[in-house]
Motif scaffolding. Structure first.
Motif, PDB file in Angstrom:
ATOM      1  N   SER A  63       7.374  16.390  -1.795  1.00 36.46           N
ATOM      2  CA  SER A  63       7.017  15.074  -1.264  1.00 36.46           C
ATOM      3  C   SER A  63       8.033  14.577  -0.243  1.00 36.46           C
ATOM      4  N   GLU A  64       9.299  14.981  -0.401  1.00 37.77           N
ATOM      5  CA  GLU A  64      10.336  14.504   0.523  1.00 37.77           C
ATOM      6  C   GLU A  64      10.040  14.933   1.965  1.00 37.77           C
ATOM      7  N   LEU A  65       9.514  16.154   2.142  1.00 41.37           N
ATOM      8  CA  LEU A  65       9.210  16.606   3.498  1.00 41.37           C
ATOM      9  C   LEU A  65       7.930  15.977   4.035  1.00 41.37           C
ATOM     10  N   ALA A  66       7.096  15.446   3.141  1.00 42.05           N
ATOM     11  CA  ALA A  66       5.978  14.613   3.611  1.00 42.05           C
ATOM     12  C   ALA A  66       6.527  13.320   4.211  1.00 42.05           C
ATOM     13  N   TRP A  67       7.521  12.717   3.545  1.00 47.06           N
ATOM     14  CA  TRP A  67       8.131  11.488   4.075  1.00 47.06           C
ATOM     15  C   TRP A  67       8.881  11.756   5.373  1.00 47.06           C
ATOM     16  N   VAL A  68       9.539  12.911   5.468  1.00 46.50           N
ATOM     17  CA  VAL A  68      10.234  13.271   6.714  1.00 46.50           C
ATOM     18  C   VAL A  68       9.244  13.300   7.880  1.00 46.50           C
ATOM     19  N   GLN A  69       8.097  13.943   7.682  1.00 41.58           N
ATOM     20  CA  GLN A  69       7.122  14.055   8.769  1.00 41.58           C
ATOM     21  C   GLN A  69       6.398  12.729   9.010  1.00 41.58           C
ATOM     22  N   PRO A  93      -2.993  14.917  10.218  1.00 43.33           N
ATOM     23  CA  PRO A  93      -2.345  15.247  11.497  1.00 43.33           C
ATOM     24  C   PRO A  93      -0.844  14.991  11.517  1.00 43.33           C
ATOM     25  N   ARG A  94      -0.332  14.255  10.552  1.00 37.88           N
ATOM     26  CA  ARG A  94       1.116  14.011  10.522  1.00 37.88           C
ATOM     27  C   ARG A  94       1.910  15.279  10.224  1.00 37.88           C
ATOM     28  N   TRP A  95       1.268  16.286   9.604  1.00 42.32           N
ATOM     29  CA  TRP A  95       2.008  17.484   9.210  1.00 42.32           C
ATOM     30  C   TRP A  95       2.127  18.442  10.402  1.00 42.32           C
ATOM     31  N   GLY A 122       0.819  -1.212   0.000  1.00 45.66           N
ATOM     32  CA  GLY A 122       0.000   0.000   0.000  1.00 45.66           C
ATOM     33  C   GLY A 122       0.846   1.251   0.000  1.00 45.66           C
ATOM     34  N   ASP A 123       0.248   2.358  -0.391  1.00 50.37           N
ATOM     35  CA  ASP A 123       0.892   3.666  -0.401  1.00 50.37           C
ATOM     36  C   ASP A 123       0.968   4.171   1.033  1.00 50.37           C
ATOM     37  N   SER A 124       2.172   4.303   1.564  1.00 49.19           N
ATOM     38  CA  SER A 124       2.338   4.658   2.975  1.00 49.19           C
ATOM     39  C   SER A 124       1.728   6.005   3.322  1.00 49.19           C
ATOM     40  N   LEU A 125       1.805   6.975   2.409  1.00 49.28           N
ATOM     41  CA  LEU A 125       1.273   8.297   2.709  1.00 49.28           C
ATOM     42  C   LEU A 125      -0.253   8.317   2.644  1.00 49.28           C
ATOM     43  N   ARG A 126      -0.843   7.653   1.634  1.00 49.68           N
ATOM     44  CA  ARG A 126      -2.293   7.666   1.460  1.00 49.68           C
ATOM     45  C   ARG A 126      -2.997   6.583   2.284  1.00 49.68           C
ATOM     46  N   ALA A 127      -2.375   5.416   2.392  1.00 54.07           N
ATOM     47  CA  ALA A 127      -3.016   4.271   3.063  1.00 54.07           C
ATOM     48  C   ALA A 127      -2.023   3.646   4.035  1.00 54.07           C
ATOM     49  N   ASP A 128      -1.792   4.330   5.130  1.00 45.41           N
ATOM     50  CA  ASP A 128      -0.818   3.895   6.136  1.00 45.41           C
ATOM     51  C   ASP A 128      -1.245   2.553   6.731  1.00 45.41           C
ATOM     52  N   ALA A 129      -0.413   1.524   6.549  1.00 37.49           N
ATOM     53  CA  ALA A 129      -0.735   0.196   7.066  1.00 37.49           C
ATOM     54  C   ALA A 129      -0.397   0.050   8.546  1.00 37.49           C
ATOM     55  N   PHE A 130       0.296   1.035   9.123  1.00 38.09           N
ATOM     56  CA  PHE A 130       0.688   0.986  10.538  1.00 38.09           C
ATOM     57  C   PHE A 130       0.321   2.304  11.221  1.00 38.09           C
TER      58      PHE A 130
END
Length: 686
Positions: free
Chosen positions: A299-305, A287-289, A251-259
């Motif tokens: 997108s890289e700073l989305a992965w950082v957060q 809420p992750r932001w 799954g897409d970690s940002l859109r569909a977080d499996a954890f």
């Protein structure tokens, strides 16, 4: 699982790999055998052949042996169409590794049934259904069994996964190289403690999680948007880290977080770069932001957060990011908030060539999930962008410097001793500029200079420059030549003829093999690289960075040549002296060892690298290969050789002295200029 078969075309090179012969043999078959399959596609200069017709011809002529089990597997995969086949075969690799009996002896129908039973018994593999196999799949199953036996399960997993990734045209599916993965994983170690649970939200082939397992992580959690990658990483980790708990989800970690509830002890991630379709619109209020909403192009700073959101308080994360993440204007607000919160601990600039994209030097960001009591502390800025060796990154030195520097910083960031031009603990307040630029090199020249040390260093360099000037003058004075009325001519001989006559030997080291391992004594020796010879430097390499087979140790009088030179560069050589003796040859150097009672080494070296010899070897290439056996040299008596050799030696001395002067002058100017602008030195009063 049987797929409809469509025509598959192969090149002559692929036929040679399939049959386990050379390409010359395939060309010979085409000329000598009238029944060899005619080209089915392609052009006259690059014909393509129908794979089934080729296989039938090989079988009819007794050429059924494949070059390797993996080559046979690749061929059989090409015969099957459809992207799902490799995905469905992956579970059987794990079953094949665990098989207690030799399944290859079973008839086709029994083999398919045994494979179904073995795969059905597997648990905790990602995927919506258990694959089933039919009798027609027996050749593929046998090829997998043979490949597992010969090459090991991980190699077979990679072949199957890469086939599916290629067929599905999946972009950005790159593997993090093992040495880089090991470095990233090692940065998570604090003192003697290693995090128990490590999470990778874009795990790909599982290389980062595998590296964490090697370091001692007990729980390996991952997610990837490609199902084949989740299956690949699960099986690879199950095989390589059987002692660890492995859980990988698709799954897409940002859109569909499996954890969604996970707070891991540590995070490792090599996220996709430059993805404008990461979910900016639908995730605008996520809420992750906590440090700011990333823009569409960030997108890289989305992965950082995302990584910080999945860390337990105080836990660390290491992410591989493009250098633009440290300096883009739209993301300066997020960088500011990360700094204020104490979430960034280090930025490490790496040299180009480590990982795709190879032309860009990427950055490692070391992050920490702030504790309630966390205050903004200094940030380690470490620039390793120049850590390169002989045409490749100097991995051993790079890893050692990164880990040693990071651990010294962790031990006491307030008292961290800066390394000029390389590392510095930068106060956070100093980073709050117009753009909040976190590029390491921009923050490494602000350490206060000690006036006494600056003066001593400048005086020492000027003294060396003066000594170098004297050496250059002596080298110029030593140049003496006679004159001739007519150009001299000689009877010439190939160096290969001199080798056959026993006048000299050509020494090279080949690539390392499983049976050729350097002893501890050899590993400790410095390695002479092609770059060392080309630049006039002494042995600078280390054995760990070079694939060295049979070791060749430099002896006094050896003629040292690089294996290739750029076509516009002067060909450099030298005759080994006491400073070279005892070094190991790398694969980029050729050594000639002469019989000094019959040949002078300086004479031979000087006449080998003539313009005529190099022109004959160039063939309009950008790099000229140095093959000494093909060069021509005069046949003259030893006494005359020694006279010429002495002249070449003095010319070499002149060139070395001039180069040393050039380097010293540049270093002196740079050092004094930096000390003047940094306040360590003052100009004269007048």
């Amino acid at each position: 699982m049987t797929m409809p078969q469509q025509p598959v075309h192969v090149t002559a090179a692929e036929i040679s790999r399939l049959a386990g012969v050379t390409r010359a043999t395939v060309s010979n078959w085409r000329r000598r055998h009238a029944d060899f399959p005619a080209p089915a596609a392609g052009a006259d200069t690059s014909p393509l052949y129908d794979l089934e017709a080729v296989r039938a011809w090989l079988a009819a002529h007794g050429q059924t042996k494949s070059g390797s089990a993996l080559a046979e597997l690749r061929t059989l995969l090409r015969l099957r169409q459809g992207t799902a086949i490799a995905h469905q075969l992956l579970p059987f690799v794990l079953a094949a590794v665990r098989a207690e009996h030799d399944l290859t002896t079973l008839p086709d129908n029994e083999l398919a049934e045994a494979a179904n039973q073995a795969v059905a018994s597997l648990v905790d593999l990602p995927g919506s259904s258990t694959p089933t196999y039919e009798t027609d799949d027996a050749p593929l199953l046998r090829a997998i069994l043979s490949s597992v036996r010969d090459e090991g399960g991980p190699a077979v997993v990679d072949v199957l996964a890469e086939r599916e990734l290629t067929d599905s045209n999946s972009p950005g599916a790159f593997t993090t190289p093992r040495r880089l993965a090991d470095l990233m994983a090692a940065l998570l170690r604090t003192d003697d403690h290693y995090p128990e649970t490590v999470f990778d939200p874009a795990c790909g082939s599982g290389s980062l999680l595998d590296a964490a397992g090697r370091q001692g992580a007990a729980k390996l959690l991952g997610q990837d948007r490609l199902e084949v990658q989740t299956l690949r990483s699960t099986i690879r980790l199950t095989l390589s880290r059987p002692e660890a708990l492995t859980l990988v989800r698709a799954g897409d970690s940002l859109r569909a977080d499996a954890f969604p509830e996970l707070e891991a002890d540590a995070v490792l991630c090599n996220p996709p770069f430059g993805d404008r379709e990461w979910g900016h619109d639908e995730l605008a209020y996520d809420p992750r932001w906590a440090y700011g909403t990333p823009s569409r192009g960030e997108s890289e700073l989305a992965w950082v957060q995302h990584a910080l959101a999945h860390l337990a308080p105080g836990g660390h994360a290491v992410l591989l990011l493009p250098p633009s993440t440290a300096m883009r204007t739209p993301s300066r607000k997020i960088r500011t908030e990360l700094l204020k919160a104490g979430a960034i601990r280090a930025v490490i600039a790496l040299p180009p060539g480590l990982v795709v994209p190879l032309h860009v030097g990427l950055h490692l960001w070391v992050l920490r999930k702030p504790l309630p009591s966390t205050t903004a502390e200094p940030i380690l800025m470490l620039d390793l962008s120049e850590a390169t060796g002989d045409d490749a990154p100097a991995w051993e030195a790079l890893t050692s410097t990164a880990l040693t520097t990071w651990r010294a910083f962790l031990n006491d960031s307030a008292e961290f001793e800066p390394v000029p031009g390389t590392a510095r603990a930068v106060p956070v307040v100093e980073l709050f500029g117009d753009n909040v630029d976190l590029t390491p090199v921009r923050h490494l020249h602000h350490a206060p200079l000690d006036p006494a040390e600056s003066s001593q260093r400048a005086t020492h360099l000027l003294s060396e420059l003066s000594q170098g000037h004297a050496e250059l003058g002596a080298a110029i004075s030593a140049q003496r030549w006679g004159s001739t009325d007519q150009p001299r001519t000689w009877r010439l001989a190939l160096v290969s003829d001199l080798v056959r006559g026993g006048l000299l030997a050509v020494l090279r080291t080949g690539p390392a093999t499983e049976k050729q391992r350097l002893t501890d004594e050899h590993v400790a020796l410095p390695v002479l690289t092609g770059r060392d010879v080309a630049t006039g430097s002494r042995a600078s390499g280390i054995a760990a960075d070079h694939q060295i087979g049979e070791p060749v140790i430099v002896a006094a009088g050896d003629i040292l040549l690089p294996k290739a030179i750029a076509s516009r560069e002067r060909a450099r050589f030298r005759v080994a002296d006491d400073r070279d003796v005892g070094a190991l040859l790398s694969g980029g150097v050729v050594a000639l060892r002469v019989d000094p009672s019959r040949m002078d080494p300086w004479f031979l070296a000087g006449f080998m690298l003539t313009d005529e010899n190099l022109a004959a070897a160039s063939s309009l290439r950008t790099h000229i290969p140095i093959d000494p056996l093909r060069f021509k040299v005069p046949l003259v008596p030893l006494e005359e050789q020694i006279r010429y050799g002495s002249a070449f030696r003095e010319l070499h001395r002149l060139e070395e002295a001039a180069q040393r002067m050039h380097e010293l002058a540049a270093e002196t100017a740079k050092t004094v200029s930096s000390s003047l602008t940094g306040g360590g030195l003052a100009p004269p009063q007048h």
